[in-house]
Design a protein around this motif. Structure first.
Motif, PDB file in Angstrom:
ATOM      1  N   VAL A   1       1.021   5.203  -1.729  1.00 17.80           N
ATOM      2  CA  VAL A   1      -0.240   5.307  -0.978  1.00 17.80           C
ATOM      3  C   VAL A   1      -0.753   3.919  -0.606  1.00 17.80           C
ATOM      4  N   LYS A   2      -0.704   2.991  -1.540  1.00 19.17           N
ATOM      5  CA  LYS A   2      -1.200   1.638  -1.297  1.00 19.17           C
ATOM      6  C   LYS A   2      -0.456   0.934  -0.169  1.00 19.17           C
TER       7      LYS A   2
ATOM      8  N   MET B   1      -2.040  14.940  -2.643  1.00 17.70           N
ATOM      9  CA  MET B   1      -0.879  15.220  -3.494  1.00 17.70           C
ATOM     10  C   MET B   1      -1.003  14.469  -4.818  1.00 17.70           C
ATOM     11  N   LEU B   2      -1.524  13.258  -4.751  1.00 15.80           N
ATOM     12  CA  LEU B   2      -1.737  12.463  -5.964  1.00 15.80           C
ATOM     13  C   LEU B   2      -2.777  13.133  -6.864  1.00 15.80           C
TER      14      LEU B   2
ATOM     15  N   ASP C   1     -13.802   3.872   1.857  1.00 12.02           N
ATOM     16  CA  ASP C   1     -13.700   5.175   1.187  1.00 12.02           C
ATOM     17  C   ASP C   1     -12.324   5.341   0.552  1.00 12.02           C
ATOM     18  N   ILE C   2     -11.283   5.003   1.321  1.00 16.36           N
ATOM     19  CA  ILE C   2      -9.912   5.124   0.819  1.00 16.36           C
ATOM     20  C   ILE C   2      -9.706   4.233  -0.398  1.00 16.36           C
ATOM     21  N   ALA C   3     -10.276   3.037  -0.350  1.00 14.98           N
ATOM     22  CA  ALA C   3     -10.149   2.106  -1.479  1.00 14.98           C
ATOM     23  C   ALA C   3     -10.755   2.712  -2.751  1.00 14.98           C
ATOM     24  N   LYS C   4     -11.895   3.405  -2.611  1.00 15.64           N
ATOM     25  CA  LYS C   4     -12.541   4.022  -3.773  1.00 15.64           C
ATOM     26  C   LYS C   4     -11.710   5.192  -4.297  1.00 15.64           C
ATOM     27  N   LEU C   5     -11.080   5.933  -3.393  1.00 18.66           N
ATOM     28  CA  LEU C   5     -10.207   7.034  -3.813  1.00 18.66           C
ATOM     29  C   LEU C   5      -8.994   6.497  -4.572  1.00 18.66           C
ATOM     30  N   ILE C   6      -8.461   5.394  -4.088  1.00 26.83           N
ATOM     31  CA  ILE C   6      -7.322   4.768  -4.760  1.00 26.83           C
ATOM     32  C   ILE C   6      -7.744   4.212  -6.123  1.00 26.83           C
ATOM     33  N   ASP C   7      -8.952   3.644  -6.196  1.00 28.01           N
ATOM     34  CA  ASP C   7      -9.458   3.127  -7.471  1.00 28.01           C
ATOM     35  C   ASP C   7      -9.553   4.248  -8.517  1.00 28.01           C
TER      36      ASP C   7
END
Length: 252
Positions: free
Chosen positions: A246-247, A119-120, A194-200
Motif C-alpha cells: 500500500v505504501k 483488504m488490509l 486521510d490515506i496517511a492516517k489510514l496507513i498509520d
C-alpha cells in the motif's frame, strides 16, 4: 455500550448506503464496465455485511477492560472499512465516467489504494478474530504480574494504546467521507493526509500484534498459556507485505 455506538452507527449507514441508488451504474459506462461495477457492488455488500457481523461478535465479547478496549477499536476499524467500500465504488464510477484520461488514471490509482486498504483491514479483522477467540478461551485464567493476580488478557492491554489512538485518528478522517443528506448518500475522495492516517492505523495494528507475539515467544516458559497464542510470524509477514505494498502505490 457507548464505546461501540458510533462505530455501529457508521456501519449501519454504510449497509444502507450500499442499497441506495448511489451505487447504481452510470449511463456512460460500457457494458463491460457496468458488469465489473455490479460485481464490485455485490462484493462490497457481502464484505460489509461480514464486517458488521464481526463487529457484533466483538461487542458481545467485551467484558474485561482489555477486551472492551480491543473490541471497540476493532469495531471502529471495521467501520472505516465499511466506509471505504463505498468510497471505492464512487471512485470506480469516476474512473469510468467523463473527464480527461489523466483524471481517469488518477481516480483508478486512488481506487486501487482504497481497495488495498480495505483488504488490509479485512486481514487485521481476521487476525483480531483469532486473538479474540484465544482470549475468550482463556478468559477465566489469571497471571501474576508484579506480585498481583490479574486476568490473562491484561498482558495484551499494554499493547492496545497505540492502536486505539491511531484508529481514532483514522476513524475521524474516514467518517466525513460518507455523507447522508435527506436520505441520499455520497462519498468524498480521501486526501493524501486521510490515506496517511489510514496507513498509520494499520501500522499500529502491525506493531502491536508483532510486539505481543514477541512477548509471548519470550515469556512462554513464565506464562505457558502464551504458547498457544494464534498470532504467528506468518501472520505478521502477511500484514507487513500488504502494508508495504500500500505504501508503494501511487495515489495520484
Amino acid at each position: 455500550m457507548a464505546e461501540f455506538e458510533e462505530a455501529f452507527e457508521v456501519i449501519e449507514e454504510s449497509e444502507e448506503a450500499l442499497e441506495s441508488e448511489e451505487v447504481d451504474a452510470v449511463d456512460d459506462m460500457t457494458e463491460e464496465e457496468k458488469a465489473e461495477f455490479e460485481e464490485e457492488v455485490a462484493d462490497a455488500k457481502k464484505n460489509v455485511a461480514e464486517l458488521s457481523k464481526d463487529a457484533s461478535e466483538f461487542k458481545k465479547f467485551s467484558i474485561t477492560e482489555a477486551s472492551k478496549k480491543f473490541g471497540s477499536f476493532v469495531a471502529k476499524n471495521v467501520a472505516i472499512g465499511s466506509i471505504l467500500y463505498g468510497v471505492n465504488l464512487s471512485l470506480a464510477k469516476l474512473s469510468a465516467g467523463g473527464g480527461s484520461e489523466a483524471e481517469k488514471k488518477s481516480n483508478k490509482n486512488k481506487a486501487a489504494v482504497v481497495k488495498a486498504i480495505t483488504m488490509l483491514i479485512q486481514t487485521e479483522t481476521d487476525d483480531s478474530k483469532k486473538l479474540r477467540e484465544w482470549m475468550d478461551a482463556h478468559k477465566d485464567e489469571t497471571v501474576t504480574l508484579d506480585g498481583i493476580e490479574v486476568p490473562l488478557d491484561s498482558i495484551f492491554h499494554k499493547y492496545l494504546g497505540p492502536i486505539s489512538d491511531a484508529v481514532d485518528q483514522a476513524f475521524n478522517a474516514a467518517r466525513p467521507l460518507q455523507k447522508k443528506v435527506e436520505n441520499n448518500y455520497s462519498w468524498d475522495v480521501p486526501t493524501a493526509d486521510d490515506i496517511a492516517k489510514l496507513i498509520d492505523a494499520s501500522t499500529a495494528f502491525l506493531t502491536a500484534f508483532d510486539d505481543f507475539r514477541k512477548f509471548a515467544e519470550e515469556h512462554s516458559s513464565e506464562f505457558p498459556t502464551l504458547k498457544s497464542l494464534p498470532l504467528t510470524q506468518a501472520d505478521i509477514d502477511d500484514l507487513t507485505s500488504q502494508l508495504d505494498a500500500v505504501k508503494k502505490m501511487p495515489f495520484y
